[in-house]
Design a protein around this motif. Structure first.
Motif, PDB file in Angstrom:
ATOM      1  N   GLN A  45       0.851  -1.245   0.069  1.00 35.27           N
ATOM      2  CA  GLN A  45       0.037   0.132   0.093  1.00 35.27           C
ATOM      3  C   GLN A  45       0.792   1.024  -0.317  1.00 35.27           C
ATOM      4  N   GLN A  46       0.372   2.501  -0.173  1.00 32.71           N
ATOM      5  CA  GLN A  46       0.960   3.693  -0.195  1.00 32.71           C
ATOM      6  C   GLN A  46       1.623   3.785   0.970  1.00 32.71           C
ATOM      7  N   CYS A  47       3.120   4.050   0.894  1.00 30.48           N
ATOM      8  CA  CYS A  47       3.977   4.309   2.226  1.00 30.48           C
ATOM      9  C   CYS A  47       4.194   3.049   2.851  1.00 30.48           C
ATOM     10  N   ALA A  48       4.198   2.001   2.438  1.00 26.99           N
ATOM     11  CA  ALA A  48       4.503   0.741   3.227  1.00 26.99           C
ATOM     12  C   ALA A  48       5.794   0.792   3.277  1.00 26.99           C
ATOM     13  N   THR A  49       6.433  -0.043   4.464  1.00 28.39           N
ATOM     14  CA  THR A  49       8.015  -0.432   4.594  1.00 28.39           C
ATOM     15  C   THR A  49       8.076  -1.666   4.482  1.00 28.39           C
ATOM     16  N   VAL A  50       9.311  -2.067   3.706  1.00 27.68           N
ATOM     17  CA  VAL A  50       9.714  -3.374   3.581  1.00 27.68           C
ATOM     18  C   VAL A  50      11.288  -3.488   4.134  1.00 27.68           C
ATOM     19  N   GLN A  54      14.612  -9.247   3.473  1.00 31.00           N
ATOM     20  CA  GLN A  54      13.541  -9.944   3.734  1.00 31.00           C
ATOM     21  C   GLN A  54      12.636 -10.235   2.350  1.00 31.00           C
ATOM     22  N   LYS A  55      11.542 -11.026   2.647  1.00 24.51           N
ATOM     23  CA  LYS A  55      10.922 -11.318   1.362  1.00 24.51           C
ATOM     24  C   LYS A  55       9.436 -10.874   1.972  1.00 24.51           C
ATOM     25  N   PHE A  56       8.721 -10.048   0.929  1.00 21.28           N
ATOM     26  CA  PHE A  56       7.451  -9.607   1.118  1.00 21.28           C
ATOM     27  C   PHE A  56       6.444 -10.307  -0.160  1.00 21.28           C
ATOM     28  N   THR A  57       5.259 -10.398   0.063  1.00 14.01           N
ATOM     29  CA  THR A  57       4.257 -11.040  -0.907  1.00 14.01           C
ATOM     30  C   THR A  57       3.601  -9.823  -1.694  1.00 14.01           C
ATOM     31  N   PHE A  58       3.766  -9.187  -3.026  1.00 12.05           N
ATOM     32  CA  PHE A  58       2.924  -8.742  -3.882  1.00 12.05           C
ATOM     33  C   PHE A  58       1.599  -9.156  -3.802  1.00 12.05           C
ATOM     34  N   LYS A  59       0.601  -8.618  -3.697  1.00 17.99           N
ATOM     35  CA  LYS A  59      -0.841  -9.016  -3.876  1.00 17.99           C
ATOM     36  C   LYS A  59      -1.625  -7.916  -4.490  1.00 17.99           C
ATOM     37  N   ASN A 122       2.830 -12.481  -5.900  1.00 15.01           N
ATOM     38  CA  ASN A 122       4.279 -12.652  -6.302  1.00 15.01           C
ATOM     39  C   ASN A 122       5.329 -12.381  -5.067  1.00 15.01           C
ATOM     40  N   GLU A 123       6.092 -13.540  -4.676  1.00 17.13           N
ATOM     41  CA  GLU A 123       6.948 -13.250  -3.766  1.00 17.13           C
ATOM     42  C   GLU A 123       8.259 -12.530  -4.261  1.00 17.13           C
ATOM     43  N   ILE A 124       8.639 -11.585  -3.304  1.00 12.61           N
ATOM     44  CA  ILE A 124       9.751 -10.461  -3.857  1.00 12.61           C
ATOM     45  C   ILE A 124      10.691 -10.696  -2.478  1.00 12.61           C
ATOM     46  N   THR A 149      -2.990   0.254 -17.623  1.00 15.75           N
ATOM     47  CA  THR A 149      -3.273   1.122 -16.608  1.00 15.75           C
ATOM     48  C   THR A 149      -1.984   0.967 -15.831  1.00 15.75           C
ATOM     49  N   ILE A 150      -1.682   2.274 -15.256  1.00 15.00           N
ATOM     50  CA  ILE A 150      -0.264   2.295 -14.348  1.00 15.00           C
ATOM     51  C   ILE A 150      -0.596   2.641 -13.107  1.00 15.00           C
ATOM     52  N   LYS A 151      -0.087   1.949 -11.780  1.00 14.47           N
ATOM     53  CA  LYS A 151      -0.591   2.398 -10.436  1.00 14.47           C
ATOM     54  C   LYS A 151       0.854   2.588  -9.759  1.00 14.47           C
ATOM     55  N   GLY A 152       1.218   3.788  -9.332  1.00 14.74           N
ATOM     56  CA  GLY A 152       2.697   4.175  -8.729  1.00 14.74           C
ATOM     57  C   GLY A 152       2.313   4.254  -6.979  1.00 14.74           C
ATOM     58  N   ILE A 153       3.368   3.527  -6.412  1.00 16.02           N
ATOM     59  CA  ILE A 153       3.282   3.259  -5.321  1.00 16.02           C
ATOM     60  C   ILE A 153       4.518   3.837  -4.491  1.00 16.02           C
ATOM     61  N   SER A 154       4.489   4.829  -3.599  1.00 14.69           N
ATOM     62  CA  SER A 154       5.779   5.223  -2.862  1.00 14.69           C
ATOM     63  C   SER A 154       6.135   4.121  -1.604  1.00 14.69           C
ATOM     64  N   ILE A 155       7.259   3.604  -1.703  1.00 18.74           N
ATOM     65  CA  ILE A 155       7.390   2.661  -0.267  1.00 18.74           C
ATOM     66  C   ILE A 155       8.756   2.911   0.108  1.00 18.74           C
ATOM     67  N   LYS A 156       8.923   2.485   1.324  1.00 15.97           N
ATOM     68  CA  LYS A 156      10.545   2.731   2.085  1.00 15.97           C
ATOM     69  C   LYS A 156      11.029   1.356   2.178  1.00 15.97           C
ATOM     70  N   ILE A 157      12.091   1.420   2.190  1.00 18.14           N
ATOM     71  CA  ILE A 157      12.911  -0.027   2.198  1.00 18.14           C
ATOM     72  C   ILE A 157      13.893   0.430   3.198  1.00 18.14           C
ATOM     73  N   ASN A 158      14.125  -0.509   4.461  1.00 21.94           N
ATOM     74  CA  ASN A 158      14.921  -0.088   5.837  1.00 21.94           C
ATOM     75  C   ASN A 158      15.932  -0.894   5.967  1.00 21.94           C
TER      76      ASN A 158
END
Length: 158
Positions: A45-50, A54-59, A122-124, A149-158
């Protein structure tokens, strides 16, 4: 001979007229596909942190009025605070910095033929040795006709 000549001209004109006719307007797909991030467990989601290492799942859920085609994921740094987000709200950006080892991921996935609805999962894996900071997560969805269609989301990687 004269009748044959007239028949050939008439046939030629009929062929041109038939070729110039438009297709039935109802059979032409003019709708963009839809990227839905409001489903349960949609991520990111917008402003999520990963986290690095680590792995995360795009859904997300994708829909189209006729038939879906493919989707791609593009993750790239936003260390210069550029924008192409499609979200209304911005995340708090950090100071502009020069990338040393930024994370970049671009991958394309085909959607099985005939699908009007598809739930992408998708697991990333985020490498441990990349630059932390602000990133963009772009989702590009294309239907079978080529509408995108394009959807842009800002995320943070820490």
């Amino acid at each position: 001979m004269r009748n044959l000549h007239k028949t050939l001209i008439a046939f030629g004109l009929l062929s041109i007229f038939a070729a110039g006719c438009k297709k039935d307007e109802q059979s032409i797909d003019t709708e963009y596909p839809v990227i839905d991030l409001s489903i349960a467990n949609a991520f990111p989601q917008q402003c999520a942190t990963v986290s690095r290492g680590q792995k995360f799942t795009f859904k997300a859920r994708f829909t189209d009025n006729a038939e879906l085609g493919s989707y791609s994921i593009d993750i790239h740094h936003n260390f210069d605070n550029h924008s192409h987000s499609t979200e209304v709200s911005d995340c708090s950006a950090v100071v502009v910095k020069t990338p040393v080892k930024p994370f970049v991921l671009i991958d394309t996935f085909q959607i099985p033929a005939g699908q009007k609805t598809f739930e992408a999962t998708n697991e990333i894996t985020v490498p441990a040795d990349i630059d932390p900071g602000d990133y963009h997560f772009l989702i590009k969805l294309t239907d079978k006709e080529g509408w995108q269609t394009i959807k842009g989301i800002s995320i943070k990687i820490n």
